[in-house]
Design an enzyme around this catalytic site. Structure first.
Site, PDB file in Angstrom:
ATOM      1  N   ILE A  51     -28.049 -16.817  -7.312  1.00 32.35           N
ATOM      2  CA  ILE A  51     -27.858 -18.031  -6.610  1.00 32.35           C
ATOM      3  C   ILE A  51     -26.261 -17.391  -6.039  1.00 32.35           C
ATOM      4  O   ILE A  51     -26.184 -17.509  -4.559  1.00 32.35           O
ATOM      5  CB  ILE A  51     -27.631 -19.340  -7.384  1.00 32.35           C
ATOM      6  CG1 ILE A  51     -28.730 -19.631  -8.110  1.00 32.35           C
ATOM      7  CG2 ILE A  51     -27.346 -20.523  -6.037  1.00 32.35           C
ATOM      8  CD1 ILE A  51     -29.929 -19.971  -7.303  1.00 32.35           C
ATOM      9  N   ARG A  92     -12.202 -31.095 -12.098  1.00 35.29           N
ATOM     10  CA  ARG A  92     -13.193 -31.681 -11.139  1.00 35.29           C
ATOM     11  C   ARG A  92     -14.552 -31.979 -11.388  1.00 35.29           C
ATOM     12  O   ARG A  92     -15.208 -32.906 -10.873  1.00 35.29           O
ATOM     13  CB  ARG A  92     -13.171 -30.348 -10.255  1.00 35.29           C
ATOM     14  CG  ARG A  92     -12.133 -30.057  -9.475  1.00 35.29           C
ATOM     15  CD  ARG A  92     -12.525 -29.083  -8.267  1.00 35.29           C
ATOM     16  NE  ARG A  92     -13.827 -29.552  -7.505  1.00 35.29           N
ATOM     17  CZ  ARG A  92     -14.362 -28.736  -6.845  1.00 35.29           C
ATOM     18  NH1 ARG A  92     -14.167 -27.330  -6.915  1.00 35.29           N
ATOM     19  NH2 ARG A  92     -15.686 -29.211  -6.313  1.00 35.29           N
ATOM     20  N   ASP A 143     -25.245 -23.330   6.966  1.00 33.56           N
ATOM     21  CA  ASP A 143     -25.975 -22.943   7.996  1.00 33.56           C
ATOM     22  C   ASP A 143     -27.377 -23.473   8.044  1.00 33.56           C
ATOM     23  O   ASP A 143     -27.666 -24.071   9.063  1.00 33.56           O
ATOM     24  CB  ASP A 143     -26.379 -21.296   8.304  1.00 33.56           C
ATOM     25  CG  ASP A 143     -26.964 -20.834   7.122  1.00 33.56           C
ATOM     26  OD1 ASP A 143     -26.489 -20.844   6.184  1.00 33.56           O
ATOM     27  OD2 ASP A 143     -28.075 -20.265   7.093  1.00 33.56           O
ATOM     28  N   ARG A 194     -20.257 -19.636   0.725  1.00 32.22           N
ATOM     29  CA  ARG A 194     -20.679 -20.628   0.669  1.00 32.22           C
ATOM     30  C   ARG A 194     -21.143 -21.288   1.974  1.00 32.22           C
ATOM     31  O   ARG A 194     -20.553 -22.447   2.539  1.00 32.22           O
ATOM     32  CB  ARG A 194     -19.887 -21.802  -0.148  1.00 32.22           C
ATOM     33  CG  ARG A 194     -19.720 -21.386  -1.598  1.00 32.22           C
ATOM     34  CD  ARG A 194     -19.148 -22.262  -2.553  1.00 32.22           C
ATOM     35  NE  ARG A 194     -20.401 -23.269  -3.082  1.00 32.22           N
ATOM     36  CZ  ARG A 194     -19.991 -24.006  -3.883  1.00 32.22           C
ATOM     37  NH1 ARG A 194     -18.785 -24.187  -4.452  1.00 32.22           N
ATOM     38  NH2 ARG A 194     -20.961 -24.894  -4.196  1.00 32.22           N
ATOM     39  N   LYS A 231     -22.317 -35.398 -12.063  1.00 34.99           N
ATOM     40  CA  LYS A 231     -21.250 -34.916 -10.860  1.00 34.99           C
ATOM     41  C   LYS A 231     -21.980 -34.675  -9.725  1.00 34.99           C
ATOM     42  O   LYS A 231     -21.813 -35.343  -8.566  1.00 34.99           O
ATOM     43  CB  LYS A 231     -20.660 -33.977 -11.305  1.00 34.99           C
ATOM     44  CG  LYS A 231     -19.807 -33.034 -10.188  1.00 34.99           C
ATOM     45  CD  LYS A 231     -19.171 -31.851 -10.593  1.00 34.99           C
ATOM     46  CE  LYS A 231     -18.786 -30.849  -9.375  1.00 34.99           C
ATOM     47  NZ  LYS A 231     -19.604 -30.057  -8.737  1.00 34.99           N
ATOM     48  N   ASN A 232     -22.907 -33.917  -9.633  1.00 33.23           N
ATOM     49  CA  ASN A 232     -23.648 -33.439  -8.592  1.00 33.23           C
ATOM     50  C   ASN A 232     -24.458 -34.432  -7.863  1.00 33.23           C
ATOM     51  O   ASN A 232     -24.795 -34.350  -6.602  1.00 33.23           O
ATOM     52  CB  ASN A 232     -24.348 -32.008  -8.389  1.00 33.23           C
ATOM     53  CG  ASN A 232     -23.318 -31.079  -8.667  1.00 33.23           C
ATOM     54  OD1 ASN A 232     -22.135 -31.201  -8.307  1.00 33.23           O
ATOM     55  ND2 ASN A 232     -23.712 -29.754  -9.238  1.00 33.23           N
ATOM     56  N   CYS A 286     -15.561 -24.485  -5.154  1.00 35.29           N
ATOM     57  CA  CYS A 286     -15.300 -23.611  -6.017  1.00 35.29           C
ATOM     58  C   CYS A 286     -15.470 -22.162  -5.181  1.00 35.29           C
ATOM     59  O   CYS A 286     -16.247 -21.857  -4.444  1.00 35.29           O
ATOM     60  CB  CYS A 286     -16.137 -23.489  -7.400  1.00 35.29           C
ATOM     61  SG  CYS A 286     -15.830 -24.935  -8.549  1.00 35.29           S
ATOM     62  N   ASP A 296     -25.121 -23.204 -12.924  1.00 33.04           N
ATOM     63  CA  ASP A 296     -24.013 -23.833 -13.294  1.00 33.04           C
ATOM     64  C   ASP A 296     -23.888 -23.618 -14.789  1.00 33.04           C
ATOM     65  O   ASP A 296     -22.810 -24.358 -15.249  1.00 33.04           O
ATOM     66  CB  ASP A 296     -24.079 -25.347 -12.941  1.00 33.04           C
ATOM     67  CG  ASP A 296     -24.149 -25.538 -11.233  1.00 33.04           C
ATOM     68  OD1 ASP A 296     -23.770 -24.591 -10.815  1.00 33.04           O
ATOM     69  OD2 ASP A 296     -24.291 -26.645 -10.970  1.00 33.04           O
TER      70      ASP A 296
HETATM   71  N1  EPU Z   1     -27.191 -21.478   1.008  1.00 35.69           N
HETATM   72  C1  EPU Z   1     -27.289 -20.888   2.369  1.00 35.69           C
HETATM   73  N2  EPU Z   1     -26.979 -21.634   3.511  1.00 35.69           N
HETATM   74  C2  EPU Z   1     -26.780 -22.953   3.479  1.00 35.69           C
HETATM   75  C3  EPU Z   1     -26.554 -23.524   2.309  1.00 35.69           C
HETATM   76  C4  EPU Z   1     -26.884 -22.715   0.988  1.00 35.69           C
HETATM   77  O1  EPU Z   1     -27.451 -19.714   2.646  1.00 35.69           O
HETATM   78  O2  EPU Z   1     -26.691 -23.774   4.395  1.00 35.69           O
HETATM   79  C5  EPU Z   1     -27.221 -20.486  -0.056  1.00 35.69           C
HETATM   80  C6  EPU Z   1     -26.081 -20.532  -0.891  1.00 35.69           C
HETATM   81  O3  EPU Z   1     -25.253 -19.473  -0.395  1.00 35.69           O
HETATM   82  C7  EPU Z   1     -26.625 -20.278  -2.426  1.00 35.69           C
HETATM   83  C8  EPU Z   1     -27.930 -20.916  -2.248  1.00 35.69           C
HETATM   84  O4  EPU Z   1     -28.198 -21.175  -0.905  1.00 35.69           O
HETATM   85  O5  EPU Z   1     -26.805 -18.668  -2.343  1.00 35.69           O
HETATM   86  C9  EPU Z   1     -27.969 -22.014  -3.029  1.00 35.69           C
HETATM   87  O6  EPU Z   1     -26.847 -23.070  -2.459  1.00 35.69           O
HETATM   88  P1  EPU Z   1     -27.157 -24.593  -2.513  1.00 35.69           P
HETATM   89  O7  EPU Z   1     -27.014 -25.039  -1.304  1.00 35.69           O
HETATM   90  O8  EPU Z   1     -28.121 -25.060  -3.581  1.00 35.69           O
HETATM   91  O9  EPU Z   1     -25.526 -24.965  -3.273  1.00 35.69           O
HETATM   92  P2  EPU Z   1     -24.701 -26.249  -2.981  1.00 35.69           P
HETATM   93  O10 EPU Z   1     -25.354 -27.402  -2.440  1.00 35.69           O
HETATM   94  O11 EPU Z   1     -23.459 -25.740  -2.080  1.00 35.69           O
HETATM   95  C10 EPU Z   1     -24.756 -27.284  -5.472  1.00 35.69           C
HETATM   96  C11 EPU Z   1     -23.847 -27.458  -6.458  1.00 35.69           C
HETATM   97  C12 EPU Z   1     -23.345 -26.430  -7.143  1.00 35.69           C
HETATM   98  C13 EPU Z   1     -24.670 -25.611  -7.718  1.00 35.69           C
HETATM   99  C14 EPU Z   1     -25.595 -25.278  -6.664  1.00 35.69           C
HETATM  100  C15 EPU Z   1     -26.772 -24.684  -6.938  1.00 35.69           C
HETATM  101  C16 EPU Z   1     -22.917 -29.846  -5.488  1.00 35.69           C
HETATM  102  C17 EPU Z   1     -21.679 -30.259  -4.999  1.00 35.69           C
HETATM  103  N3  EPU Z   1     -22.664 -28.474  -5.882  1.00 35.69           N
HETATM  104  O12 EPU Z   1     -24.118 -26.342  -4.458  1.00 35.69           O
HETATM  105  O13 EPU Z   1     -22.655 -26.852  -8.223  1.00 35.69           O
HETATM  106  O14 EPU Z   1     -24.254 -24.456  -8.010  1.00 35.69           O
HETATM  107  O15 EPU Z   1     -25.981 -26.614  -5.825  1.00 35.69           O
HETATM  108  O16 EPU Z   1     -27.455 -25.547  -8.078  1.00 35.69           O
HETATM  109  O17 EPU Z   1     -23.966 -30.032  -5.782  1.00 35.69           O
HETATM  110  C18 EPU Z   1     -21.049 -26.904  -9.938  1.00 35.69           C
HETATM  111  O18 EPU Z   1     -21.275 -27.890 -10.258  1.00 35.69           O
HETATM  112  O19 EPU Z   1     -20.070 -26.099 -10.553  1.00 35.69           O
HETATM  113  C19 EPU Z   1     -21.482 -26.303  -8.622  1.00 35.69           C
HETATM  114  C20 EPU Z   1     -21.033 -25.184  -8.131  1.00 35.69           C
END
Ligand code: EPU
Length: 415
Positions: A324, A394, A121, A118, A18-19, A113, A302
């Site tokens: 996380i 999803r 920045d 989330r 998915k991701n 989710c 996850d």
């Molecule tokens: N973060 C920031 N600033 C940013 C981006 C992230 O502070 O600009 C922080 C977040 O708040 C969090 C950490 O960095 O504490 C990690 O966030 P990350 O950006 O890695 O998460 P994401 O890209 O929004 C993806 C997956 C999530 C998975 C996380 C961590 C997708 C679409 N989503 O989210 O998947 O939990 O990486 O591995 O790829 C799921 O599949 O259930 C899911 C939530």
């Protein structure tokens, strides 16, 4: 609706990740050309992304085998008006892809989710470093650049989304972009491989530093998405959940499953890798373990919710630290309805192992909470009714069908 207590036995195949997929689809828009993505999971997030890009002028063709053809030559503007971008987090990859292709993009702020704050920045910081002006007004985020120029960007937090988005955005920038402190998840590598197959020059994906040398243009490509490591991990946990379980999970990349395999083995579960499959055999009541979620190759956030369900039955006390997402314990209240003994204090959940959950009426609060409740339902005595299945849809392809094929007594009552 699940009638619990039946051990899972048999074979099940894992779908595409998915991701990775939710980034590959936007990345396919970089080329004014046709791309074919193979082995895509049949999940709601993919459906929503397809609808969004179709509405923008891309031609999308899907066959029954999980191949998606995207012809984005008809896509001629970068303004996304489809409100469905708010339904998923990964719509933020459209920002990076359309910024790279059109030097301009606007869309509603992404959703996803509800598992904690989330922020995006780090994405925005990177887009700015590449030369984009960023405006957020009335819930719409707009990026615009005269030209995109390679830059040195150090991420303040290890972010999967920012790493992939900036890799995508930098593909056609002038000069070289160096991304430091980046995420190393398998889907980061998968997206880099796809970009390279389209003519990009991305090096270092899977390490802490990624270098992207900008190219003039990208072309179409045919690419097969990697298997979903979280779906595989979910079935591994489900197999271990009921004594007598013996499941072969096919279409996996064993390396991606190291952390979940290590934890299951520590719990006393038997895990055997064999080529591109893994066999998980339940050895009775598991032992308690401590878990801390971390970026890859650490234990994935996850799988934290699904493994919490298993730990409710373990012998002893387990401590789970979620490092996380601060809000990723919403499944705990639902598990408590089923008799689980869990205390949450900030980012730590302390799980006292009990003997036997009891079936109850519960509600999925997010995608992986949904998976956790399904596993709890499989373990519980009696009947469990899970609501809000759209969260599960999803990200899991035919979860109930795959589990039923392993002998679970599970059926979907309402769509
Ligand atoms: N973060 C920031 N600033 C940013 C981006 C992230 O502070 O600009 C922080 C977040 O708040 C969090 C950490 O960095 O504490 C990690 O966030 P990350 O950006 O890695 O998460 P994401 O890209 O929004 C993806 C997956 C999530 C998975 C996380 C961590 C997708 C679409 N989503 O989210 O998947 O939990 O990486 O591995 O790829 C799921 O599949 O259930 C899911 C939530």
């Amino acid at each position: 609706m699940i009638n619990g207590g039946k051990p899972l036995v048999g074979q099940v195949a894992v779908s595409g990740a998915k991701n990775a997929t939710v980034a590959l689809i936007p990345a396919a828009l970089l080329a004014n050309d046709k791309c074919a993505l193979e082995n895509l999971p049949l999940i709601r997030d993919v459906q929503v992304l397809m609808e969004i890009i179709e509405q923008m002028g891309a031609k999308v063709r899907k066959d029954g085998t999980g191949t998606l053809e995207i012809d984005s030559s008809g896509l001629n503007h970068p303004h996304i008006t489809n409100g469905k971008v708010k339904e998923l987090r990964a719509s933020y990859y459209l920002l990076g892809a359309l910024l790279a292709r059109f030097k301009e993009v606007s869309m509603a702020y992404p959703g996803g989710c509800d598992i904690g704050l989330r922020p995006i920045d780090q994405h925005i910081k990177g887009f700015k470093a590449l030369g984009a002006e960023v405006e957020i007004e009335h819930g719409i985020i707009s990026l615009k650049a005269d030209r995109l120029v390679g830059s040195h960007i150090f991420l303040d937090v290890v972010s999967v989304g920012a790493t992939i988005n900036l890799m995508i955005a930098a593909t056609m920038a002038e000069g070289t972009t160096v991304l430091e402190n980046v995420a190393k998840e398998p889907h980061v590598v998968d997206v880099a491989n796809f970009l390279n197959s389209m003519g990009a020059e991305v090096k270092g994906a899977g390490t802490d530093v990624i270098r992207v040398k900008g190219v003039e243009s990208m072309h179409g490509s045919t690419y097969m998405v990697i298997p979903d490591q979280i779906e595989a991990g979910t079935y591994m946990i489900a197999a271990a959940a009921i004594p007598g379980g013996d499941v072969i999970i096919e279409n996996v990349i064993p390396k991606h499953l190291d952390s979940i395999a290590a934890k299951l083995i520590e719990m006393g579960v038997e895990v055997q890798f064999n080529g591109d499959s893994v066999r998980v055999i339940s050895k009775g009541r598991p032992r308690s373990v401590d878990i801390k979620t971390l970026p890859y190759p650490g234990f994935p956030t996850d799988l934290q919710q699904p493994i919490t369900s298993l730990l409710t039955q373990a012998e002893g006390t387990s401590m789970i630290t979620e490092s996380i997402w601060e809000g990723r314990f919403r499944h705990v209240d639902e598990l408590k309805r089923m008799g689980a003994d869990i205390k949450v204090e900030g980012r730590v959940a302390v799980v006292e192992g009990i003997r036997g959950l009891s079936g109850s009426k519960v509600s999925a609060t997010d995608l992986r909470a949904g998976a956790a409740l399904v596993i709890a339902g499989l373990m519980a005595r009696g009947q469990t009714e899970i609501n809000n299945l759209f969260h599960i849809d999803r990200g899991y392809e035919n979860l109930e069908g795959k589990l039923a094929s392993l002998g679970a007594d599970i059926k979907r009552i309402k769509y």
